[in-house]
Design a protein around this motif. Structure first.
Motif, PDB file in Angstrom:
ATOM      1  N   ALA A   1       1.495   2.191   7.447  1.00 36.34           N
ATOM      2  CA  ALA A   1       1.387   1.402   6.313  1.00 36.34           C
ATOM      3  C   ALA A   1       0.613   0.221   6.331  1.00 36.34           C
ATOM      4  CB  ALA A   1       2.886   1.113   5.861  1.00 36.34           C
ATOM      5  N   TYR A   2       0.634  -0.450   7.259  1.00 32.98           N
ATOM      6  CA  TYR A   2      -0.264  -1.647   7.600  1.00 32.98           C
ATOM      7  C   TYR A   2      -1.664  -1.440   7.359  1.00 32.98           C
ATOM      8  CZ  TYR A   2      -2.252  -6.364   8.692  1.00 32.98           C
ATOM      9  OH  TYR A   2      -3.089  -7.209   8.732  1.00 32.98           O
ATOM     10  N   ARG A   3      -2.189  -0.139   8.075  1.00 35.57           N
ATOM     11  CA  ARG A   3      -3.644   0.326   7.935  1.00 35.57           C
ATOM     12  C   ARG A   3      -3.815   0.599   6.451  1.00 35.57           C
ATOM     13  NH1 ARG A   3      -2.437   2.368  12.952  1.00 35.57           N
ATOM     14  NH2 ARG A   3      -1.653   4.423  12.353  1.00 35.57           N
ATOM     15  N   ALA A   4      -2.908   1.266   5.934  1.00 35.52           N
ATOM     16  CA  ALA A   4      -3.257   1.315   4.532  1.00 35.52           C
ATOM     17  C   ALA A   4      -3.205   0.217   3.579  1.00 35.52           C
ATOM     18  CB  ALA A   4      -2.080   2.454   3.827  1.00 35.52           C
ATOM     19  N   TYR A   5      -2.524  -0.753   3.843  1.00 33.80           N
ATOM     20  CA  TYR A   5      -2.343  -2.060   3.055  1.00 33.80           C
ATOM     21  C   TYR A   5      -3.984  -2.760   3.311  1.00 33.80           C
ATOM     22  CZ  TYR A   5      -1.590  -7.101   2.780  1.00 33.80           C
ATOM     23  OH  TYR A   5      -1.722  -8.518   2.627  1.00 33.80           O
ATOM     24  N   ARG A   6      -4.401  -2.780   4.696  1.00 31.94           N
ATOM     25  CA  ARG A   6      -5.497  -3.384   4.868  1.00 31.94           C
ATOM     26  C   ARG A   6      -6.864  -2.533   3.775  1.00 31.94           C
ATOM     27  NH1 ARG A   6      -5.514  -7.881   4.976  1.00 31.94           N
ATOM     28  NH2 ARG A   6      -7.585  -7.505   4.865  1.00 31.94           N
ATOM     29  N   ASP A   7      -6.771  -1.374   4.039  1.00 32.81           N
ATOM     30  CA  ASP A   7      -7.655  -0.586   3.203  1.00 32.81           C
ATOM     31  C   ASP A   7      -7.516  -0.705   1.567  1.00 32.81           C
ATOM     32  OD1 ASP A   7      -8.360   0.772   5.480  1.00 32.81           O
ATOM     33  OD2 ASP A   7      -7.199   2.686   5.087  1.00 32.81           O
TER      34      ASP A   7
END
Length: 162
Positions: free
Chosen positions: A129-135
């Motif tokens: 989810a954090y990777r998606a947030y950064r994206d």
């Protein structure tokens, strides 16, 4: 400096977008505090209410997020609300947080995985989810809004205890 607090719309309204938005607006207006978020579930039925509340200028704490896909849908609803504000000539400076529930994953598989893997699934989901947030935050879509004064929808890791 204020801490931030959240009030929750009635769960009885969960399947009624217009009633949820109406209550969100009323709670926000009644409290009349700059540090107040209104909790709206990040369910399929809650997404239109999130978009509408953001468009109306109501800060939203998106709750009941359990996956990267749900987070992405919540972020999309937030961005749509901001984009509608910009299109209507309004400022996009409306705050939001997206609350990802972490420990529910670990509780769900506690008795189904070897002890070495216990309490690791929630962390793995959080990292995705954090990777998606950064994206999302690095996307051209959000960067355009940020250049007009939008703030990032913060990803909050909730329900982190066992």
């Amino acid at each position: 400096m204020y801490g931030f607090v959240s009030l929750e719309v009635s769960p009885l309204l969960a399947y009624d977008t217009q009633a949820t938005v109406k209550q969100a607006k009323a709670l926000h207006a009644q409290a009349n505090r700059p540090n107040l978020f209104i909790k709206i579930p990040g369910t399929r039925e809650g997404l239109p209410a999130i978009e509408e509340a953001i468009f109306a200028g109501v800060p939203v704490n998106v709750t009941l997020l359990f996956s990267t896909e749900q987070y992405q849908a919540a972020a999309d609803a937030y961005l749509k609300g901001l984009e509608r504000r910009v299109a209507a000539g309004l400022l996009p400076d409306i705050r939001s947080v997206a609350s990802l529930f972490v420990s529910r994953w670990d509780k769900a598989v506690m008795d189904k995985v070897p002890s070495a893997l216990r309490n690791t699934l929630g962390l793995a989901v959080s990292q995705q989810a954090y990777r998606a947030y950064r994206d999302v935050m690095d996307s051209n879509r959000f960067q355009r809004l940020a250049s007009l004064g939008a703030r990032s929808q913060r990803l909050l890791f909730a329900s982190t205890g066992n």
